[in-house]
Design a protein around this motif. Structure first.
Motif, short mmCIF file in Angstrom:
data_model
loop_
_atom_site.label_atom_id
_atom_site.label_comp_id
_atom_site.label_asym_id
_atom_site.label_seq_id
_atom_site.Cartn_x
_atom_site.Cartn_y
_atom_site.Cartn_z
N PRO A 468 0.81 -1.23 0.00
CA PRO A 468 0.00 0.00 0.00
C PRO A 468 0.84 1.28 0.00
N LEU A 469 2.06 1.22 0.56
CA LEU A 469 2.92 2.41 0.57
C LEU A 469 3.75 2.53 -0.70
N ASN A 470 3.91 1.45 -1.42
CA ASN A 470 4.68 1.44 -2.67
C ASN A 470 3.99 0.51 -3.65
N PRO A 471 2.93 0.98 -4.32
CA PRO A 471 2.12 0.10 -5.16
C PRO A 471 2.89 -0.60 -6.26
N ALA A 472 4.07 -0.07 -6.62
CA ALA A 472 4.86 -0.72 -7.67
C ALA A 472 5.52 -2.00 -7.18
N THR A 473 5.54 -2.22 -5.87
CA THR A 473 6.17 -3.40 -5.28
C THR A 473 5.10 -4.33 -4.73
N ASP A 474 5.26 -5.63 -5.05
CA ASP A 474 4.32 -6.63 -4.54
C ASP A 474 4.88 -7.29 -3.29
N LEU A 475 4.00 -7.56 -2.33
CA LEU A 475 4.35 -8.31 -1.14
C LEU A 475 3.97 -9.77 -1.33
N ALA A 476 4.84 -10.66 -0.87
CA ALA A 476 4.57 -12.08 -1.00
C ALA A 476 3.76 -12.57 0.19
N THR A 477 3.05 -13.67 0.00
CA THR A 477 2.32 -14.29 1.11
C THR A 477 3.32 -14.80 2.14
N ASP A 478 3.13 -14.41 3.40
CA ASP A 478 4.12 -14.75 4.41
C ASP A 478 3.48 -14.68 5.79
N THR A 479 4.03 -15.47 6.72
CA THR A 479 3.63 -15.43 8.12
C THR A 479 4.84 -15.02 8.95
N THR A 480 4.65 -14.03 9.81
CA THR A 480 5.76 -13.48 10.58
C THR A 480 5.38 -13.42 12.05
N PHE A 481 6.32 -13.88 12.89
CA PHE A 481 6.13 -13.78 14.34
C PHE A 481 7.23 -12.87 14.89
N ARG A 482 6.86 -11.94 15.76
CA ARG A 482 7.82 -10.96 16.26
C ARG A 482 7.64 -10.80 17.76
N VAL A 483 8.78 -10.69 18.48
CA VAL A 483 8.79 -10.42 19.91
C VAL A 483 9.54 -9.12 20.14
N VAL A 484 8.93 -8.19 20.87
CA VAL A 484 9.52 -6.88 21.10
C VAL A 484 9.59 -6.62 22.60
N PRO A 485 10.74 -6.87 23.25
CA PRO A 485 10.90 -6.48 24.66
C PRO A 485 11.40 -5.03 24.75
N THR A 486 10.95 -4.32 25.76
CA THR A 486 11.37 -2.94 25.99
C THR A 486 11.53 -2.72 27.49
N VAL A 487 12.65 -2.12 27.89
CA VAL A 487 12.86 -1.74 29.28
C VAL A 487 13.37 -0.31 29.30
N GLY A 488 13.21 0.36 30.43
CA GLY A 488 13.69 1.73 30.50
C GLY A 488 13.46 2.35 31.86
#
Length: 740
Positions: A468-488
């Motif tokens: 959607p941000l770059n219509p000239a580029t296609d995104l492939a079908t994919d599954t992604t898992f992400r873990v984001v720890p934050t301390v401060g």
């Protein structure tokens, strides 16, 4: 013949010399109405309060300086400050005679009759029945509600609800000896006020403006001033537009039930088909909703002036509703739809360039929140691509601040689920959950220390399609898992310095936030964090992206200071200034964002307030190398109460990496001049400094008094967008108060 002389009594702490009070109850003397008892002396103890007698149903009160009873003539004559209170009705006169045989009351001398609704009739003489309901009078004036006035040669009141005044003049305008002619008035053969229907009706009415006849009708009626809602025509408005021609809007309001109504607003145009607007409103047992539709038949043109659709239906549908689901939950909707991009602006309905519709249900508890919603967006700019505009169904959110504490800190839990689909671009499905912890310490020397941490997990399923941000580029079908720890941790030191005239607070702040690198996966489309701006509001944010898709990576230190000064009733000043530092460049930010490099741009805000007469707000982002403005926003508002003006300057640097975020520099000016109690002038001007052209400008002259409102305004639109040409419109609105 018997004579009673009044003696001094006190009523509500106010002495009335020479008053005899008569409590109305069962008949003791034949000369008074059946429900009235005449007391020869004031009763022992405190007298009944007026309000008690008025609301007492069968009770009433008569007060006079002198009372004479003629047994042979069977009449009672009261004189000297006569006042009668009976079942919510009141009569005042200098002299009053009651005839037992006829049941008539004749009042003379500055007579005033006030009914249950507070409407009053004034006359030199009045003949009325014993219940103060029906009667006749000569040479009368009447007040209906707080402002409307009617005067006439003769009045007749029947059925306790119809007041008919003959050869009458109606007007809410004030007059005086120097100017006895009201600005506007209605002369009629008869004016009838129906208390039951709550309408004022005219036979053979003639409208006069400054004494000159301007309109005539055989019959006319309108609600009396006490009515909030009633079927009938509303006041029209008139305009002239260089793109639409001459126009007139004539609304009609139809009350369907006490909880439902509809307003039809046809707008007649000289150069195009009429535009019809319909607004429906309803209150239900659990809430309320509103639907507003507008439509017409017209051609649609592209940016080159070519007709793309001939005689097409063009319209819009707006609405909103809110309904209760028990004590803490609600559901509702917001509706914003249009048939094409330029309809709203061309027909002066709205200047929005993006519409959002939503269906939702949500619940707010003491420490818990959940919501479920569906969203539909419609972009109206020429560069918007409908196939890439997403539909969100569903969007689920949950948040809870747990009652228990861990290591002395508060635990929060957040979760969300989202399904985002498009007709042309890629689809995204997301699950996200966050557990957070925060604890605040107050150290003896005034230091405030806050420790915090969070762990977030995200699961994405992206389906193949255009980015959607770059219509000239296609995104492939994919599954992604992400873990984001934050301390401060954050340390602030508020320093307070009291003074004789000025109290000051200086608060330096240092914040350390640590997140891992590599949390931004190229397979995750940035759906909710593309529109991003670094400013003083997110200087100390743990993650400056407004959404979930993008994550601010790596360790960073945010440093800033807040300063506030209070000078009692004189004014105040506030300053915020700061900068962010990181160990290495963050490529997740664009080069124009001011946050990519190890040292960020400077951000801040300055606000000055001087009593209620002046305010200045300056928000800025300064280039870290040469201190030039990357963003500047200055707003000034001030002036005496009778002349308020405002000026706003905005300068934004464009970002080629973000669609739609172009360089912008513009100036807005507004003024509101109150010439006197009745006259005012308002105006505004908006100029695009980048393009060296005005965007729009307008001015209006306004008049308002107790009986009239007039608005005459002119507006010029200088921009062009497809079938929206630069145009000038002139608008006139006249409101004769109390007529609807």
């Amino acid at each position: 013949m018997s004579v009673w002389q009044g003696r001094e009594i006190r009523r509500h702490g106010r002495p009335r010399p020479g008053v005899a009070a008569f409590v109305l109850a069962a008949a003791v003397m034949a000369a008074v109405p059946p429900s009235v008892t005449l007391a020869q002396d004031p009763p022992a103890g405190p007298l009944p309060q007026y309000g008690d007698l008025i609301e007492g149903g069968g009770e009433g009160l008569l007060i006079a300086d002198e009372l004479i009873y003629d047994r042979e003539a069977r009449t009672v004559t009261a004189s000297g400050g006569v006042e009668i209170f009976y079942r919510g009705r009141r009569l005042y006169a200098e002299r009053l005679t009651y005839n037992e045989a006829t049941g008539a009351v004749d009042a003379h001398g500055n007579v005033t009759l006030v009914d249950e609704a507070g409407n009053a009739v004034y006359a030199t003489g009045l003949s009325i029945d014993g219940d103060l309901r029906d009667g006749i009078a000569e040479g009368v004036a009447a007040r209906i509600g707080p402002q409307a006035k009617v005067a006439g040669a003769r009045m007749k009141r029947t059925e306790g609800r119809l007041t008919v005044i003959e050869r009458a003049v109606y007007s809410p305008c004030n007059v005086c000896e120097e100017n006895p002619t009201p600005f506007w008035q209605i002369k009629a053969r008869t004016v009838t006020h129906d208390l039951e229907r709550k309408v004022i009706a005219y036979e053979d009415p003639q409208l006069e403006i400054m004494g000159t006849p301007v309109a005539w009708l055989p019959y006319f009626e309108h609600p009396d001033p006490s009515v909030k809602r009633q079927s009938g025509f509303l006041l029209p408005s008139f305009f002239s537009s260089s793109s639409l021609g001459y126009g007139a809007s004539v609304p009609y309001h139809l009350v369907l039930a006490p909880n439902r109504d509809v307003t039809l607003t046809p707008q007649f145009l000289s150069d195009e088909w009429p535009v019809l607007g319909v607004e429906y409103r309803e209150r239900t047992q659990t809430g309320q909703f509103r639907l507003e539709g507008t439509g017409t038949i017209a051609d649609i043109e592209d940016g080159l002036g070519n007709t793309t659709s001939s005689d097409a239906f063009r319209g819009a549908l707006f609405g909103d509703g809110r309904f209760a689901l028990g004590d803490t939950a609600t559901w509702g909707f917001d509706l914003e739809l249009t048939t094409d991009d330029t309809f709203l602006r061309r027909y002066r309905i709205s200047s929005d360039d993006r519409l959002a519709s939503r269906l939702f249900a949500e619940r707010f508890g003491d420490r818990e929140f959940w919501s479920a919603s569906a969203l539909y967006f419609q972009g109206l700019r020429q560069t918007d691509k409908p196939g890439l505009t997403p539909i969100v169904l569903p969007f689920l959110e949950y948040a809870n601040a747990l009652d228990g504490r861990v290591l002395g800190g508060e635990i929060t839990v957040e979760a969300s689920a989202l399904a985002l689909t498009r007709t042309d671009g890629s689809d995204t499905y997301r699950l996200s959950g966050t557990v957070g912890w925060e604890r605040r310490f107050l150290i003896d020397n005034g230091l405030v220390f806050t420790g915090f941490g969070s762990l977030r997990t995200d699961l994405y399923q992206v389906m193949e399609g255009a980015d959607p941000l770059n219509p000239a580029t296609d995104l492939a079908t994919d599954t992604t898992f992400r873990v984001v720890p934050t301390v401060g941790a954050e340390v602030s030191w508020p320093l307070f310095r009291p003074g004789g005239r000025v109290d000051q607070v200086l608060e330096p702040i240092v914040q350390l936030v640590v997140s891992p690198y590599g949390t931004d996966d190229p397979g995750i489309p940035n759906e909710d964090s593309a529109s991003f701006e670094f400013d003083e509001t997110n200087l100390f944010a743990k993650d400056r992206f407004p959404g979930i898709d993008s994550v601010e990576p790596g360790p960073r230190i945010n440093v800033g200071v807040r300063y506030t000064a209070f000078a009692g009733n004189i004014g105040s000043a506030e300053v915020t200034f700061g900068q962010s530092f990181r160990l290495k460049d963050a490529m997740v930010f664009t080069a124009a964002s001011g946050l990519r490099d190890q040292s960020s741009d400077y951000v801040g805000r300055i606000a000055l307030n001087w009593q209620d007469n002046f305010s200045l707000v300056h928000r800025f982002r300064l280039n870290r190398d040469d201190l030039s403005y990357e963003r500047a926003e200055v707003g000034i508002r001030g002036g005496p109460d009778w002349w308020r003006s405002s000026a706003t300057y905005v300068k934004l640097t464009g970002d080629p990496a973000v669609a739609g975020l172009t360089a912008r520099e513009e100036f807005n000016l507004g003024t509101d001049l109150q010439i006197d109690n009745n006259w005012a002038v308002r105006g505004g001007w908006r100029r695009d400094l980048d393009a060296s052209r005005s965007v729009e400008a307008g001015a209006g002259l306004f008049y308002a008094d107790e009986c009239l409102e007039v608005e005459l305004s002119v507006r010029r639109r200088f921009t062009r967008d497809r079938d929206i040409e630069p145009s000038t419109s002139l608008n006139l609105r006249i409101n004769l108060l109390t007529l609807g």
